[in-house]
Enzyme design. Structure first.
Site, PDB file in Angstrom:
ATOM      1  N   ASP A   1       0.754  -1.170  -0.036  1.00 39.76           N
ATOM      2  CA  ASP A   1       0.048   0.031   0.019  1.00 39.76           C
ATOM      3  C   ASP A   1       0.786   1.223  -0.246  1.00 39.76           C
ATOM      4  OD1 ASP A   1      -2.197   1.815   0.541  1.00 39.76           O
ATOM      5  OD2 ASP A   1      -3.236  -0.028   1.251  1.00 39.76           O
TER       6      ASP A   1
ATOM      7  N   GLY B   1      -8.210  -3.584   1.170  1.00 40.03           N
ATOM      8  CA  GLY B   1      -7.001  -4.428   1.223  1.00 40.03           C
ATOM      9  C   GLY B   1      -6.025  -4.691   0.207  1.00 40.03           C
ATOM     10  N   LYS B   2      -6.468  -3.915  -0.953  1.00 31.22           N
ATOM     11  CA  LYS B   2      -5.572  -4.153  -2.114  1.00 31.22           C
ATOM     12  C   LYS B   2      -5.029  -5.595  -2.278  1.00 31.22           C
ATOM     13  CE  LYS B   2      -4.301   0.584  -1.852  1.00 31.22           C
ATOM     14  NZ  LYS B   2      -5.090   1.086  -0.738  1.00 31.22           N
ATOM     15  N   ARG B   3      -6.208  -6.512  -2.428  1.00 30.12           N
ATOM     16  CA  ARG B   3      -6.027  -8.046  -2.576  1.00 30.12           C
ATOM     17  C   ARG B   3      -6.025  -8.091  -4.128  1.00 30.12           C
ATOM     18  NH1 ARG B   3      -5.472  -7.037   2.663  1.00 30.12           N
ATOM     19  NH2 ARG B   3      -6.278  -8.824   4.072  1.00 30.12           N
TER      20      ARG B   3
END
Lengths: 289, 289
Positions: free
Chosen positions: A108, B104-106
């Site tokens: 991130d 969550g930037k999954r």
């Protein structure tokens, strides 16, 4: 400062003649019935079954492997119960002398990557780090990776940066051609090299052409090589990864090992047998490199 | 099929005259003392303090916002206790009529993205989905995004794909020039457009030039616009995002709202005041667009 990930990997590989990493991607639909005994079907119960299953697999493969890779996505399917199971499985694997890789593909903006680094790579209050290494995604750039590198310098961990992944769609962004004729993933590889020795690289074992080129661009980095087995990657094609020695790579297989059998009473033996077979195949490649 | 994320956002925005998303990035070092009362300093206690703090913030800002964004990294710092807190905060925000975005930037290879989609976007056993939307990372390509799109089609969710992020290092990969003269992020934007209407785009509010170009490339997509406030993004520069109407974007601020004051007894009022101010500033931009 703790010994580095690479030093620990070198020592383990030499002791065990193994560069095998077993991927713990627990798929409940492939579990033997016996791990569900008495747990019910709510998330807490599913998480307990995952924990039993993974502990059983770690027990079975520990003698053949040097590392396990916990695929956090599958644990997160059972919510916080699943994450608790992952924490316990990781602790058990460490007790059994294995390196623990958290496969979370996190990253991130910098101040948030700090939090991920603290969550997975830094010593916790009254507990060691969740993992010895974490997989991270480079799309947000160098300042999103720095917090992981900092944490690794402090605690002897490693950040495995996604460079060229094992899935067919991996080409969509990673193989885009840049104006200088190189590929996006080659640019990422150079970024990884700039973070040596605290960054490694994820290079799909399904991309044998990329392994050789990746080794040129990252002469010393440890490669995490997933995709052997169910995804079709061939161990023999991975030799360039091991040019710098056994610590040059971890050959990672998941489904083909952990779900080798779903028969009650046989699944651990089947996983151990497949792990033993892969250990030997991968070590032959290391010795030929 | 549930109503779509966009339909719900349109309705909420019209009702509340707001496109404000409050980012819940709980940083314990900035909490007022009172939320720590009786919790101790172990992960379970830190998680309880996070939960109290976030519930207090949601309560304070609910009338001004249409959405909250839970930054999972900060919750994961407290391990599974933190994830449990995030689950409860999300449920509370939904009860208060807010859309819930899991930041969550999954993303992973397809079969693993399936697990992330199940964890965050699909209805859970005996519970609604964790969130209405999830932020996802495009580096693994289209087949890593498809499972999120499928889950969103089934449950009325949205996948916010990272396109051009708010951090300085965002340029490292995203602004690389391709052989056809375009940028990596523009290529990603076209990929996002191909997933309409179940994909939105994360466009940093610190990149005003990118907002206009992104709107050309993704005429209908909902943009998540983080970076207002502490990161320096200006609300006035975001007008192009709202060309398709109020559902064209969510203006997201985190630190400047939730950590507006750390004084016992005053922090909720300070957060509410800053949320009200931003709500108005952002709505003026929507009306001018």
């Amino acid at each position: 400062v703790a010994s580095s990930f690479r030093e620990r990997l070198e020592q383990l590989a030499a002791e065990r003649k193994s560069v095998l990493c077993v991927g713990l991607d627990p798929r409940p639909e492939l579990f033997p019935d016996e791990v569900f005994h008495g747990v019910g079907d709510r998330p807490a119960g599913v998480a307990r079954a995952m924990e039993r299953f993974c502990i059983g697999i770690v027990d079975a493969v520990a003698a053949h492997a040097v590392a396990v890779k916990l695929q956090l996505a599958f644990f997160e399917q059972a919510g916080h119960h699943g994450l608790a199971a992952a924490e316990r499985v990781g602790a058990f694997a460490r007790e059994r002398g294995l390196l623990v890789i958290a496969d979370g593909k996190r990253a991130d903006i910098g101040s948030t990557s700090d939090a991920y680094a603290a969550a997975y790579l830094a010593p916790r209050r009254h507990a060691p780090p969740f993992a010895d290494a974490l997989t991270v995604n480079p799309y947000l750039g160098a300042d999103s990776l720095e917090p992981f590198a900092d944490a690794c310098r402090a605690s002897g961990g490693l950040a495995f940066v996604l460079v060229r992944t094992s899935n067919p769609g991996g080409a969509d962004i990673q193989e885009l051609e840049l104006e200088d004729g190189s590929r996006v993933w080659e640019h990422v590889a150079r970024m990884v090299a700039s973070f040596a020795p605290v960054a490694g690289a994820v290079i799909g074992a399904t991309q044998p052409g990329a392994v050789r080129r990746a080794r040129e661009l990252m002469p010393e980095a440890t490669f995490l090589l997933p995709g052997v087995g169910a995804q079709g990657g061939e161990v023999a094609a991975l030799a360039p990864a091991f040019a710098p020695g056994p610590a040059g790579g971890l050959v990672s297989a998941s489904r083909s090992v952990i779900h080798a059998s779903r028969d009650n009473g046989r699944w651990q033996g089947a996983a151990a047998a497949e792990a033993a077979r892969l250990r030997e195949a991968a070590w032959a490649v290391v010795e030929s490199a």
